[in-house]
Design a protein around this motif. Structure first.
Motif, PDB file in Angstrom:
ATOM      1  N   LEU A 211      12.661 -28.571 -13.677  1.00 17.88           N
ATOM      2  CA  LEU A 211      11.391 -28.717 -14.385  1.00 17.88           C
ATOM      3  C   LEU A 211      10.811 -30.124 -14.294  1.00 17.88           C
ATOM      4  O   LEU A 211       9.605 -30.288 -14.136  1.00 17.88           O
ATOM      5  N   TRP A 212      11.627 -31.121 -14.380  1.00 16.48           N
ATOM      6  CA  TRP A 212      11.134 -32.503 -14.356  1.00 16.48           C
ATOM      7  C   TRP A 212      10.597 -32.885 -12.978  1.00 16.48           C
ATOM      8  O   TRP A 212       9.830 -33.839 -12.853  1.00 16.48           O
TER       9      TRP A 212
ATOM     10  N   ARG B 193       7.615 -26.226 -20.734  1.00 14.19           N
ATOM     11  CA  ARG B 193       8.550 -27.359 -20.671  1.00 14.19           C
ATOM     12  C   ARG B 193       8.415 -28.148 -19.373  1.00 14.19           C
ATOM     13  O   ARG B 193       9.049 -29.183 -19.216  1.00 14.19           O
ATOM     14  N   ALA B 194       7.596 -27.673 -18.439  1.00 15.14           N
ATOM     15  CA  ALA B 194       7.416 -28.371 -17.166  1.00 15.14           C
ATOM     16  C   ALA B 194       6.614 -29.653 -17.386  1.00 15.14           C
ATOM     17  O   ALA B 194       5.804 -29.744 -18.302  1.00 15.14           O
ATOM     18  N   THR B 195       6.865 -30.630 -16.525  1.00 15.96           N
ATOM     19  CA  THR B 195       6.092 -31.870 -16.609  1.00 15.96           C
ATOM     20  C   THR B 195       4.644 -31.566 -16.248  1.00 15.96           C
ATOM     21  O   THR B 195       4.365 -30.642 -15.495  1.00 15.96           O
ATOM     22  N   PRO B 196       3.694 -32.342 -16.768  1.00 18.39           N
ATOM     23  CA  PRO B 196       2.278 -32.087 -16.451  1.00 18.39           C
ATOM     24  C   PRO B 196       2.033 -32.160 -14.946  1.00 18.39           C
ATOM     25  O   PRO B 196       2.598 -32.998 -14.249  1.00 18.39           O
ATOM     26  N   ARG B 197       1.185 -31.285 -14.473  1.00 17.31           N
ATOM     27  CA  ARG B 197       0.897 -31.226 -13.042  1.00 17.31           C
ATOM     28  C   ARG B 197      -0.077 -32.319 -12.623  1.00 17.31           C
ATOM     29  O   ARG B 197      -1.073 -32.549 -13.282  1.00 17.31           O
ATOM     30  N   HIS B 198       0.234 -32.927 -11.508  1.00 16.64           N
ATOM     31  CA  HIS B 198      -0.704 -33.866 -10.903  1.00 16.64           C
ATOM     32  C   HIS B 198      -1.460 -33.177  -9.778  1.00 16.64           C
ATOM     33  O   HIS B 198      -2.501 -33.623  -9.357  1.00 16.64           O
TER      34      HIS B 198
ATOM     35  N   LYS C 192       6.498 -23.731 -12.875  1.00 14.36           N
ATOM     36  CA  LYS C 192       5.309 -24.563 -13.091  1.00 14.36           C
ATOM     37  C   LYS C 192       4.513 -24.098 -14.306  1.00 14.36           C
ATOM     38  O   LYS C 192       3.857 -24.892 -14.969  1.00 14.36           O
TER      39      LYS C 192
ATOM     40  N   ASP D 297      16.135 -24.612 -15.012  1.00 10.96           N
ATOM     41  CA  ASP D 297      15.441 -25.611 -15.830  1.00 10.96           C
ATOM     42  C   ASP D 297      15.687 -27.041 -15.378  1.00 10.96           C
ATOM     43  O   ASP D 297      14.893 -27.924 -15.683  1.00 10.96           O
TER      44      ASP D 297
END
Length: 84
Positions: free
Chosen positions: A81-82, A21-26, A17, A78
């Motif tokens: 990550l998405w 490279r991780a997607t933005p956190r919601h 997290k 990895d």
């Protein structure tokens, strides 16, 4: 440091997290489905002897964070990550 496999999965999740490279956190909540998949990946690494383990009291499996952390940095996880 020896950790139970579920604890190692949590630390791996948290480390992923924090990756740029991780997607933005919601949300800061941990997704149990992703945690289970990371847990499974750690088990796969155990079966293929890429990491070592110890059996503790009550036959619990412990893994060494010093072996998992470099694999996280290397990109073994990895593909999750998405999903974060």
């Amino acid at each position: 440091m020896a950790l139970k496999v579920p604890t190692a999965a949590l630390r791996t999740y948290d480390m992923l997290k924090e990756s740029p490279r991780a997607t933005p956190r919601h949300s800061d909540a941990r997704d149990p489905i992703v945690l289970e998949q990371i847990h499974g990946r750690i088990r796969e690494l155990l079966v293929t002897y890429r990491i070592s383990s110890q059996i503790g009291q009550n036959r619990q499996t412990f893994v060494f964070w010093s072996e998992i952390e470099p694999l996280v940095r290397e990109g073994i996880f990895d593909d999750f990550l998405w999903m974060l």
